[in-house]
Design a protein around this motif. Sequence first.
Motif, PDB file in Angstrom:
ATOM      1  N   GLY A  50       0.814  -1.214   0.000  1.00 37.40           N
ATOM      2  CA  GLY A  50       0.000   0.000   0.000  1.00 37.40           C
ATOM      3  C   GLY A  50       0.838   1.250   0.000  1.00 37.40           C
ATOM      4  N   SER A  52       0.958   5.597   1.370  1.00 36.00           N
ATOM      5  CA  SER A  52       0.482   6.545   2.370  1.00 36.00           C
ATOM      6  C   SER A  52       1.038   7.924   2.071  1.00 36.00           C
ATOM      7  CB  SER A  52       0.913   6.101   3.773  1.00 36.00           C
ATOM      8  OG  SER A  52       0.574   7.070   4.742  1.00 36.00           O
ATOM      9  N   SER A  82      -1.816   6.463   7.085  1.00 37.22           N
ATOM     10  CA  SER A  82      -3.025   5.808   6.591  1.00 37.22           C
ATOM     11  C   SER A  82      -2.683   5.059   5.308  1.00 37.22           C
ATOM     12  CB  SER A  82      -4.126   6.838   6.331  1.00 37.22           C
ATOM     13  OG  SER A  82      -3.626   7.915   5.544  1.00 37.22           O
ATOM     14  N   GLU A  84      -3.178   2.536   2.390  1.00 37.82           N
ATOM     15  CA  GLU A  84      -4.246   1.916   1.614  1.00 37.82           C
ATOM     16  C   GLU A  84      -3.640   1.155   0.447  1.00 37.82           C
ATOM     17  OE1 GLU A  84      -7.059   4.827   0.425  1.00 37.82           O
ATOM     18  OE2 GLU A  84      -7.658   5.351   2.476  1.00 37.82           O
ATOM     19  N   SER A 102      -6.783  -1.627   4.162  1.00 41.21           N
ATOM     20  CA  SER A 102      -6.201  -0.405   4.711  1.00 41.21           C
ATOM     21  C   SER A 102      -5.852  -0.619   6.169  1.00 41.21           C
ATOM     22  CB  SER A 102      -7.160   0.787   4.567  1.00 41.21           C
ATOM     23  OG  SER A 102      -8.344   0.569   5.320  1.00 41.21           O
TER      24      SER A 102
END
Length: 263
Positions: A50, A52, A82, A84, A102
């Motif tokens: 992911g 951020s 955060s 994702e 997430s």
Amino acid sequence: LPGAGAHAPVVAPAERAFGGDRQRQGRAKLRLDQALDAHEPFSEPREMTGESNDIGYNLALSYRPSPELSVAATYRSQIDLSVEGDAKLYTGTTLTYDGGASVTVPIPATLSLAGAYTFGPAVTVEFTYERTMWSAYKELDFEYAGNIGALKPYFDDPVAKNWHDTNTYRLGITKQHAAFTGMFGIAYDETPIPDESYSFELPDANALVFSMGVLYPYSNSLSIGLAGLVSMKEKRSVVNDDIDGTFDAANIYLLSTGLEYRF
């Protein structure tokens, strides 16, 4: 590294206050093996990739009451990363879930108070106290875009962390020589991880840290640095729902070199 992080107060002019924002942007890839039972030797892997992009701020104040003495205070705000992206969950070697996911992990706020005193033209002694607000890390909670079925209790339910705020104390000495600059540092670093949420995921303990380094001016523009660090973790015995044992000899050794060029 060798100066134990206390060089910040050595600034001019005599008094200065400043602030600004800071941005954290990155890409993360992790793999975590989750045991379906505390006493089961087999585990179910989780993989996540992911990105951020998060923003915080810095505030700082420095003051030089005399040519020999400098003091400073710095505050760095908490940033919630955060992340994702996409996750893959497995049951054994069988892919059970492949979809969006997430997770939010805090980078804690820190408050640093530092002072430096120069004895004559050659020796500077520096001290830094740092408070890190790790109590912001309450839990680790992954969210999934789709239904993960029977794996929900193992991969979707929040994992309690309940970390503690910590103190770090650093003392550094810098000595100027005719041909080079020598540096020595010592620090004591507390762990934020309580016994009840201690795990093999991140075994940690209070640490005594030693560092040494040299900075050699190769020319008027180029300097070469070499430094080493040893972090000696304290022996720690832990008893909780998953662990009943002692962790020992978890030392860390770092060696670094760098080049500095002045234009």
